[in-house]
Design a protein around this motif. Structure first.
Motif, PDB file in Angstrom:
ATOM      1  N   ARG A 235      23.589 -24.281  17.811  1.00  0.00           N
ATOM      2  CA  ARG A 235      23.202 -23.310  18.828  1.00  0.00           C
ATOM      3  C   ARG A 235      21.813 -22.739  18.595  1.00  0.00           C
ATOM      4  O   ARG A 235      21.132 -22.353  19.538  1.00  0.00           O
ATOM      5  CB  ARG A 235      24.207 -22.153  18.876  1.00  0.00           C
ATOM      6  N   GLY A 236      21.428 -22.652  17.323  1.00  0.00           N
ATOM      7  CA  GLY A 236      20.138 -22.055  17.021  1.00  0.00           C
ATOM      8  C   GLY A 236      20.083 -20.595  17.435  1.00  0.00           C
ATOM      9  O   GLY A 236      21.110 -19.934  17.603  1.00  0.00           O
ATOM     10  N   ASP A 237      18.890 -20.092  17.613  1.00  0.00           N
ATOM     11  CA  ASP A 237      18.682 -18.713  18.035  1.00  0.00           C
ATOM     12  C   ASP A 237      18.859 -18.636  19.544  1.00  0.00           C
ATOM     13  O   ASP A 237      18.056 -19.161  20.301  1.00  0.00           O
ATOM     14  CB  ASP A 237      17.277 -18.262  17.635  1.00  0.00           C
ATOM     15  N   SER A 238      19.918 -17.973  19.961  1.00  0.00           N
ATOM     16  CA  SER A 238      20.214 -17.912  21.401  1.00  0.00           C
ATOM     17  C   SER A 238      19.711 -16.635  22.049  1.00  0.00           C
ATOM     18  O   SER A 238      20.031 -16.347  23.197  1.00  0.00           O
ATOM     19  CB  SER A 238      21.729 -18.036  21.626  1.00  0.00           C
ATOM     20  N   ALA A 239      18.904 -15.846  21.324  1.00  0.00           N
ATOM     21  CA  ALA A 239      18.449 -14.558  21.848  1.00  0.00           C
ATOM     22  C   ALA A 239      17.660 -14.717  23.146  1.00  0.00           C
ATOM     23  O   ALA A 239      17.754 -13.885  24.042  1.00  0.00           O
ATOM     24  CB  ALA A 239      17.611 -13.830  20.802  1.00  0.00           C
ATOM     25  N   ALA A 240      16.885 -15.764  23.258  1.00  0.00           N
ATOM     26  CA  ALA A 240      16.067 -15.976  24.464  1.00  0.00           C
ATOM     27  C   ALA A 240      16.465 -17.247  25.193  1.00  0.00           C
ATOM     28  O   ALA A 240      15.662 -17.874  25.874  1.00  0.00           O
ATOM     29  CB  ALA A 240      14.592 -16.034  24.083  1.00  0.00           C
ATOM     30  N   TYR A 241      17.714 -17.624  25.048  1.00  0.00           N
ATOM     31  CA  TYR A 241      18.201 -18.860  25.660  1.00  0.00           C
ATOM     32  C   TYR A 241      19.584 -18.600  26.226  1.00  0.00           C
ATOM     33  O   TYR A 241      20.377 -17.869  25.619  1.00  0.00           O
ATOM     34  CB  TYR A 241      18.278 -19.958  24.587  1.00  0.00           C
ATOM     35  N   PRO A 242      19.927 -19.126  27.375  1.00  0.00           N
ATOM     36  CA  PRO A 242      19.135 -19.946  28.269  1.00  0.00           C
ATOM     37  C   PRO A 242      18.132 -19.128  29.084  1.00  0.00           C
ATOM     38  O   PRO A 242      18.111 -17.891  28.986  1.00  0.00           O
ATOM     39  CB  PRO A 242      20.176 -20.601  29.166  1.00  0.00           C
ATOM     40  N   ASN A 243      17.387 -19.808  29.922  1.00  0.00           N
ATOM     41  CA  ASN A 243      16.359 -19.150  30.704  1.00  0.00           C
ATOM     42  C   ASN A 243      16.406 -19.622  32.151  1.00  0.00           C
ATOM     43  O   ASN A 243      17.114 -20.578  32.466  1.00  0.00           O
ATOM     44  CB  ASN A 243      14.976 -19.448  30.102  1.00  0.00           C
ATOM     45  N   LEU A 244      15.653 -18.961  32.996  1.00  0.00           N
ATOM     46  CA  LEU A 244      15.544 -19.392  34.388  1.00  0.00           C
ATOM     47  C   LEU A 244      14.348 -20.297  34.608  1.00  0.00           C
ATOM     48  O   LEU A 244      14.226 -20.936  35.652  1.00  0.00           O
ATOM     49  CB  LEU A 244      15.431 -18.169  35.317  1.00  0.00           C
ATOM     50  N   GLN A 245      13.456 -20.303  33.620  1.00  0.00           N
ATOM     51  CA  GLN A 245      12.293 -21.181  33.692  1.00  0.00           C
ATOM     52  C   GLN A 245      12.067 -21.788  32.315  1.00  0.00           C
ATOM     53  O   GLN A 245      12.183 -21.099  31.307  1.00  0.00           O
ATOM     54  CB  GLN A 245      11.037 -20.398  34.122  1.00  0.00           C
ATOM     55  N   TYR A 246      11.711 -23.101  32.289  1.00  0.00           N
ATOM     56  CA  TYR A 246      11.442 -23.757  31.006  1.00  0.00           C
ATOM     57  C   TYR A 246      10.073 -24.425  31.072  1.00  0.00           C
ATOM     58  O   TYR A 246       9.580 -24.770  32.119  1.00  0.00           O
ATOM     59  CB  TYR A 246      12.512 -24.815  30.711  1.00  0.00           C
TER      60      TYR A 246
END
Length: 246
Positions: A235-246
């Motif tokens: 999973r890694g660091d999910s603090a800023a994931y997922p997003n609306l733009q990549y």
């Protein structure tokens, strides 16, 4: 199903190029996975066997994101389908969430603080794809505190076509069922209700969110983390994931 089981069963599975070290470790992991599956089945059985929770306190009135019409809670149950699964999405998002906003459309014109949560969007993306199949067995609804117009516009922008989307802006459902913090901030919560002969009862909520302080209790309906858990990176660091733009 017994014939299909015979097709699947193969105790001697191996893969090209694997070492004996890999096979030993994989077999140990397989035993752990089998035990985890047994535990999952046990927990699912406990969940099904819960005694009836509380009767709903009122026949909440929602607004449809499709046309703004009023919809009562009791009307969310189709004939012959007595279980109702509700996902409360955070729309508006957490006030401190600085992840990118919607990439375009009417939603992008809103202040960031009034836009939907990217994580909740990911959950609902997955639910929309499953809704067609789930409709054969259960009732499925997504609820948000935003206006029905904003929710309907966002649904069009995301291509959500199979879900029933409702606004709870004019009732206390979110607050009553712990999808709203004391300060009014919205929370991502799954609730399940069951209809019986004498009324509609609360059955289950993703309470592990409040016990652990994270959203892992949403894993059963959040496919991206199931996929990530299969990989070496995890999973890694999910603090800023997922997003609306990549």
């Amino acid at each position: 199903m017994n014939k299909w089981r015979e097709v699947l069963l193969d105790p001697n599975v191996h893969f090209p190029g694997e070492s004996s070290e890999y096979r030993r470790a994989r077999n140990e992991l397989l035993e752990a996975e089998a035990e985890l599956r047994r535990q999952n089945e046990q927990v699912a059985a406990q969940r099904r066997a819960l005694p009836a929770g509380g009767l709903i306190r009122e026949d909440y009135v929602f607004e449809s994101a499709a046309d703004g019409s009023k919809v009562r809670f009791s009307e969310l149950f189709a004939p012959g389908r007595n279980s109702l699964v509700i996902y409360n999405m955070m729309f508006p998002r957490w006030s401190e969430d600085q992840r990118a906003g919607a990439p375009g459309g009417k939603t992008a014109e809103l202040p960031l603080v009034d836009q939907p949560c990217p994580s909740c969007t990911s959950v609902v993306d997955g639910l929309d794809g499953a809704a067609f199949h789930l409709a054969e067995r259960i009732n499925l609804v997504v609820i948000a505190k935003t206006s029905p117009d904003r929710l309907g516009a966002y649904a069009q922008e995301r291509g959500w076509r199979n879900l029933r989307l409702l606004s709870s802006r004019n009732n206390t459902f979110n607050r009553d069922y712990h999808a709203e913090a004391p300060d009014g901030g919205q929370l991502p919560v799954l609730n399940v209700f069951s209809r019986g002969e004498d009324g509609i009862y609360h059955h289950w909520t993703s309470e592990m969110t409040f016990k652990r302080g994270d959203t892992s209790s949403l894993d059963p309906v959040w496919v991206i983390y199931g996929a990530l858990d299969l990989t070496r990176e995890g999973r890694g660091d999910s603090a800023a994931y997922p997003n609306l733009q990549y």
